[in-house]
Design a protein around this motif. Structure first.
Motif, short mmCIF file in Angstrom:
data_model
loop_
_atom_site.label_atom_id
_atom_site.label_comp_id
_atom_site.label_asym_id
_atom_site.label_seq_id
_atom_site.Cartn_x
_atom_site.Cartn_y
_atom_site.Cartn_z
N ALA A 3 1.31 71.80 76.81
CA ALA A 3 -0.24 71.03 76.95
C ALA A 3 -0.15 70.42 75.47
O ALA A 3 -0.61 69.12 75.08
N PHE A 4 -0.50 71.33 74.61
CA PHE A 4 -0.85 71.68 73.10
C PHE A 4 0.26 70.83 72.49
O PHE A 4 -0.36 69.97 71.93
N TRP A 5 1.65 70.80 72.91
CA TRP A 5 2.48 70.13 72.38
C TRP A 5 2.75 68.63 72.56
O TRP A 5 2.34 67.87 71.70
N ARG A 6 2.22 68.22 73.92
CA ARG A 6 2.39 66.85 74.75
C ARG A 6 0.89 67.14 73.73
O ARG A 6 1.08 65.27 73.35
N SER A 7 -0.11 66.79 73.10
CA SER A 7 -0.83 66.69 72.93
C SER A 7 -1.00 65.74 71.30
O SER A 7 -0.54 64.70 70.74
N THR A 8 -0.07 66.39 70.62
CA THR A 8 0.71 65.66 69.46
C THR A 8 1.75 64.94 69.50
O THR A 8 2.09 64.23 69.19
N LEU A 9 2.37 65.00 70.58
CA LEU A 9 3.42 64.04 70.85
C LEU A 9 2.48 62.49 70.82
O LEU A 9 3.16 61.36 70.85
N ILE A 10 1.60 63.02 71.71
CA ILE A 10 0.53 61.60 72.54
C ILE A 10 -0.11 60.81 70.45
O ILE A 10 0.07 59.66 70.32
N ASP A 11 -0.38 61.96 69.91
CA ASP A 11 -0.60 61.11 68.76
C ASP A 11 0.75 60.70 67.51
O ASP A 11 -0.06 59.60 67.32
N ALA A 12 1.57 61.52 68.21
CA ALA A 12 2.77 60.44 67.47
C ALA A 12 3.12 59.22 67.84
O ALA A 12 3.77 58.46 67.42
N ALA A 13 2.84 58.95 69.58
CA ALA A 13 2.92 58.07 70.00
C ALA A 13 1.90 56.75 69.74
O ALA A 13 2.36 55.22 69.27
N ILE A 14 0.86 57.40 69.42
CA ILE A 14 -0.13 56.25 68.90
C ILE A 14 0.41 56.29 67.31
O ILE A 14 -0.39 54.87 66.88
N TYR A 15 0.79 57.41 66.68
CA TYR A 15 1.60 56.34 64.98
C TYR A 15 2.02 55.64 64.95
O TYR A 15 2.11 54.09 64.58
N ARG A 16 3.58 55.29 66.04
CA ARG A 16 4.27 54.57 65.92
C ARG A 16 3.63 53.19 67.09
O ARG A 16 4.16 52.31 66.26
N GLU A 17 2.01 52.72 66.98
CA GLU A 17 1.56 52.00 67.84
C GLU A 17 1.24 51.63 66.56
O GLU A 17 1.27 50.55 66.36
N TRP A 18 0.71 52.36 66.40
CA TRP A 18 0.01 51.49 64.62
C TRP A 18 0.91 51.07 63.85
O TRP A 18 1.25 49.91 62.78
N VAL A 19 2.27 51.79 63.14
CA VAL A 19 3.63 50.87 62.65
C VAL A 19 4.16 50.06 63.10
O VAL A 19 3.50 48.88 62.23
N THR A 20 3.82 49.98 64.52
CA THR A 20 4.09 48.20 65.70
C THR A 20 2.38 46.87 64.79
O THR A 20 2.66 46.13 64.07
N ASN A 21 1.78 47.33 64.74
CA ASN A 21 0.18 47.00 64.06
C ASN A 21 0.11 46.32 63.20
O ASN A 21 -0.01 45.15 63.21
N VAL A 22 0.64 47.36 62.54
CA VAL A 22 0.74 47.12 61.16
C VAL A 22 1.67 46.75 60.42
O VAL A 22 0.98 45.01 59.85
N GLY A 23 3.16 46.41 60.69
CA GLY A 23 3.92 45.62 60.51
C GLY A 23 4.12 44.33 60.68
O GLY A 23 5.14 43.58 60.33
N ARG A 24 3.59 44.06 62.31
CA ARG A 24 4.00 42.81 62.77
C ARG A 24 3.26 42.45 63.71
O ARG A 24 3.27 41.29 64.41
N ARG A 25 1.62 43.09 63.79
CA ARG A 25 0.81 42.15 64.17
C ARG A 25 -0.19 41.30 62.56
O ARG A 25 -0.40 41.83 61.99
N GLU A 26 -0.83 40.01 63.27
CA GLU A 26 -1.46 39.77 62.19
C GLU A 26 -2.89 39.86 62.34
O GLU A 26 -3.16 40.65 63.53
N ALA A 27 -3.13 39.23 60.95
CA ALA A 27 -4.56 40.34 61.19
C ALA A 27 -5.29 40.07 62.92
O ALA A 27 -6.25 41.38 63.27
N TYR A 28 -6.07 39.51 62.42
CA TYR A 28 -6.47 39.07 64.25
C TYR A 28 -5.96 39.70 65.59
O TYR A 28 -6.65 40.61 65.72
N THR A 29 -4.70 39.36 66.08
CA THR A 29 -4.23 40.93 66.78
C THR A 29 -4.35 41.85 66.98
O THR A 29 -5.29 42.38 67.37
#
Lengths: 244, 244
Positions: free
Chosen positions: B128-154
DNA sequence: CGTCACCTTGAGTGGCTTCAAACGGAGTGG
DNA sequence: CCACTCCGTTTGAAGCCACTCAAGGTGACG
């Protein structure tokens, strides 16, 4: 089995990031690993998949990728020999990203149920695997920072530093030269930049004498200079036993 | 102990992301948790630290932050009630980022040695704890995408969707209104945007009738519209038992 | 009433993008 | 052997998204 077997690659990697005992290593040696080769630009795992095995990279370069609603691609991380990109899938059942080969690659597949059984019986190994995913997370964090707050030139230098450093720490660099048949388009997808701009930043790095490229090979001509240009610190890679 | 004790917050969170049995929950109830209050903009953990405890967020908003060489700040992820931001520190010994309060916050501290002992004896809790850190990692991944490929408004709409969704899933949203005393400067640091531009994007979201803001409160006036504007899918948050 | 932190607005600038075309090397088939 | 294609790199020009700089507004607080 080749001279450096797939088990060796896995074990050496885990040793370089955590402290394992003889008994642990024997357990790891017994893991069934199925080797398989892939061409470049092949989606091994897709968003929405529920994988039943994880793979260790034996050779080549992979990336975790995501697609935005309007079809733009972001590479969120690279994976080199020794890495286990989709170890996250062991406890995340539904994948939220793709894993794609960026070059031709050889992979070693391990069944999830086998890995889970090992983790339950060998806490130290479980910790090593867990730690591997935590380092992935640390790299994601650095990438958010790289893409969000560094300008293109620095960003480019940074990612080259990371790639070269990681390749070197798994012994994949001969004479400071990295064999990296990665396209400029892929670099752009990793950096959140257009291909055109990637090209210009690479030229600028060459012009300043920091790198040299001959075909798919990249060479750091001035490593200290490159790390300075890329605002690169190795802390986030959490290497523990660089000797191993 | 308050009516909703710190253990309750932790347990409810772990239940919402993994499958625990009665026995596991009893073990979790016995964890010693020390509560403490903090003001906004306080660095709980700094890059280079070697923390000996982890903390669960009981109230307020935190961020993991990194600083670039030239002093710019990037927030790489948010953490809301129930999250355990620096659980990564359990196996990463040397921290590679800071954890900072973005609003006033109440936290519950747990000793690392206690957590390690529990993980060794209770594999399901470890998972369960491990999974919690894996979800953090998934959020980081999404943020890379958000910052890298979406424009400011989106990008702006996306981060609001994530915050509102995560707050709602831990019961911190009343009548669709989120209490979010976060500054526009902090939003900028999270999105890789300037404060000025954050301000303009928020105005645009208000103008289009997607959100309303009254002081520190944010309201999603048109949730489907906001998720469309933000290219927001919930997959990457890996919620398993939304009811819990 | 002054200060401080934060939000808001305007104007000018620049980093990076897009579009478009040319170039080079590797592989293929006539 | 040469044309042809394909893929990736390179170059130029025009344009826009988001930044910086600067100033004014607003509310909270002592």
């Amino acid at each position: 089995m080749s001279p450096t077997s797939s088990s060796d690659v896995l074990i050496r990697k885990l040793q370089s990031i955590s402290d394992l005992r003889e008994g642990d290593i024997d357990v790891l040696k017994d893991i069934q690993i199925q080797e398989k080769d892939f061409l470049a630009n092949y989606d091994l795992v897709r968003e929405g998949d529920r994988p039943v095995n994880s793979f260790v990279v034996l050779d080549g370069l992979l990336g975790s990728t995501k697609l935005t609603g309007d079809g733009k691609r972001q590479i969120t991380s690279f994976f080199v020999a020794g890495d286990i990109p989709d170890l996250h899938g062991l406890h995340l059942s539904v994948m939220d990203c793709n894993f794609t080969t960026l070059t031709a690659a050889r992979l070693g597949f391990m069944r999830h149920d086998a890995l889970r059984a090992i983790c339950e019986q060998h806490p130290r190994i479980a910790t090593a695997f867990w730690r591997s995913t935590l380092i992935d997370a640390a790299i994601y964090r650095e990438w958010v920072t790289n893409v969000g707050r560094r300008e293109a030139y620095t960003r480019m230098a940074h990612i080259l530093c990371e790639l070269i450093f990681r390749l070197r720490s798994v012994g994949r660099i001969q004479d400071h030269v990295a064999d990296l048949p990665i396209t400029q388009a892929a670099l752009g997808d990793a950096l959140g930049l257009s291909t055109v701009h990637v090209n210009r930043m690479l030229q600028e790095l060459r012009r300043r004498g920091l790198i040299a490229t001959t075909g798919p090979r990249v060479q750091a001509l001035d490593w200290p200079g490159l790390t300075r240009a890329g605002d690169f610190e190795t802390t986030y890679l959490h290497q523990r036993n660089p000797a191993a």
